[in-house]
Scaffold this active site. Structure first.
Site, PDB file in Angstrom:
ATOM      1  N   LYS A  58       0.810  -1.220   0.000  1.00 53.55           N
ATOM      2  CA  LYS A  58       0.000   0.000   0.000  1.00 53.55           C
ATOM      3  C   LYS A  58       0.842   1.267   0.000  1.00 53.55           C
ATOM      4  O   LYS A  58       0.383   2.321  -0.461  1.00 53.55           O
ATOM      5  CB  LYS A  58      -0.929   0.010   1.216  1.00 53.55           C
ATOM      6  CG  LYS A  58      -2.084  -0.971   1.153  1.00 53.55           C
ATOM      7  CD  LYS A  58      -3.167  -0.497   0.206  1.00 53.55           C
ATOM      8  CE  LYS A  58      -4.433  -1.323   0.342  1.00 53.55           C
ATOM      9  NZ  LYS A  58      -5.497  -0.857  -0.563  1.00 53.55           N
ATOM     10  N   SER A 101       1.039  -9.686  -0.088  1.00 52.67           N
ATOM     11  CA  SER A 101       0.794  -8.247  -0.143  1.00 52.67           C
ATOM     12  C   SER A 101       1.057  -7.497   1.149  1.00 52.67           C
ATOM     13  O   SER A 101       1.179  -6.271   1.137  1.00 52.67           O
ATOM     14  CB  SER A 101      -0.642  -7.976  -0.600  1.00 52.67           C
ATOM     15  OG  SER A 101      -1.576  -8.574   0.274  1.00 52.67           O
TER      16      SER A 101
END
Length: 316
Positions: A48, A301
């Site tokens: 992110k 992720s």
């Protein structure tokens, strides 16, 4: 406007001074010839940070001066807080009251203002938009923003460069920002590369949208980074519809097993939402194997998980 391959290249140039490429390593004991793209090793331990930083760098000086606001369960929050600290921007982050303590602490360490509101991501997002309009702040979406998507797409560029023989990329899916960027990057270079998304069974929002289903257990998930509704006009829906080959599901048992695998076999801590691609390799949802010497890369992720949750998973 949908982000392009050129937008992703520009994003890489913007964020290059701030972020190093993340490692890629072979996966021990996973089916087939599988490699792992370790975004849990990134700054703030999540992909992110890429999209948040690119979006902040793309803002005009006027928009930065106004301040920014966002909603997040934690990883995007830390990405925005990190970018705001680097660039001297005032950031307000709305997080659900039940957000992981590790993620809340990470945002506080980075100096952003935190507003804890609501029982879900959706309630936090509504509160963030109210603050946006009340204070004329710039809202930075976790996924429905071309610059955020382009930042996530730099993961795809790094995969192509590090693993030229890649024939399949597996990506966790929440709002779809990461898989939209990765799919745009890899399909622009070679449309034959298969891009597969993985949703948790407990919150399969993108899966439901793409396949016109209403398939959910409605339970709390270990994949708490992949929550909530997707905005009906999100650019990610169009990108996923046109560029992602398929989306599969991973159960809570699958996700817990994948988290244990990461610790015990690979030696990395990874959160539930980060390992759904590994879970889908282990449960057989992604197959058959690729022909010849083709390689699969699964994106891990994120790695932000509370100690008590990790302890429960490891002791199961």
């Amino acid at each position: 406007m949908l982000p392009t391959y050129d937008d992703i290249q520009r994003a890489r140039e913007r964020i290059r001074p701030y972020l190093l490429p993340t490692p890629i390593e072979p996966a021990i004991a996973l089916p087939g010839n599988t490699w792992l793209k370790l975004e849990n090793a990134n700054k703030t331990h999540s992909f992110k940070v890429r999209g948040a930083l690119n979006a902040m760098l793309a803002l005009s000086g006027h928009d930065r001066a106004r301040g920014v606001v966002t909603a997040s369960t934690g990883n995007h929050a830390q990405g925005v807080a990190n970018a705001a600290r680097l660039l001297g921007v005032k950031a307000t982050i709305v997080m659900p009251e039940a957000a992981a303590r590790r993620k809340v602490a990470g945002v506080r360490r980075l100096g952003a203002e935190i507003v804890l509101f609501g029982h879900s991501y959706d309630e936090a997002e509504e509160a963030a938009h109210r603050l946006q309009h009340a204070h004329d702040w710039t809202y930075i979406s976790p996924y429905n923003d071309p610059d955020v998507v382009a930042g996530g797409g730099t993961v795809g560029l790094e995969i192509l460069e590090a693993v030229p023989a890649v024939r399949r990329v597996i990506v966790p899916v929440g709002g779809g920002g990461l898989i939209s960027g990765v799919a745009t990057a890899v399909k622009s270079v070679d449309p034959s590369i298969e891009v597969v998304g993985v949703n948790p069974l407990a919150s399969p929002e993108m899966y439901n949208l793409i396949y016109s289903l209403d398939h959910s257990t409605g339970n709390e998930s270990l994949a708490d980074a992949l929550p909530g509704r997707i905005e009906h006009n999100s650019i990610t829906i169009e990108i996923v519809t046109h560029l992602v080959d398929r989306i599969v599901l991973a159960s809570e048992e699958d996700i817990a097993r994948a988290m244990r695998y990461m610790v015990l076999e690979q030696g990395w801590v990874a959160e539930g939402g980060g390992v759904v691609g590994i879970a889908a390799r282990q449960n057989g949802a992604i197959g058959p194997e690729l022909p010849g010497d083709g390689l699969t890369v699964a994106v891990v992720s994120g790695g932000n998980v509370d100690a008590d949750r990790l302890r429960r998973v490891l002791c199961t």
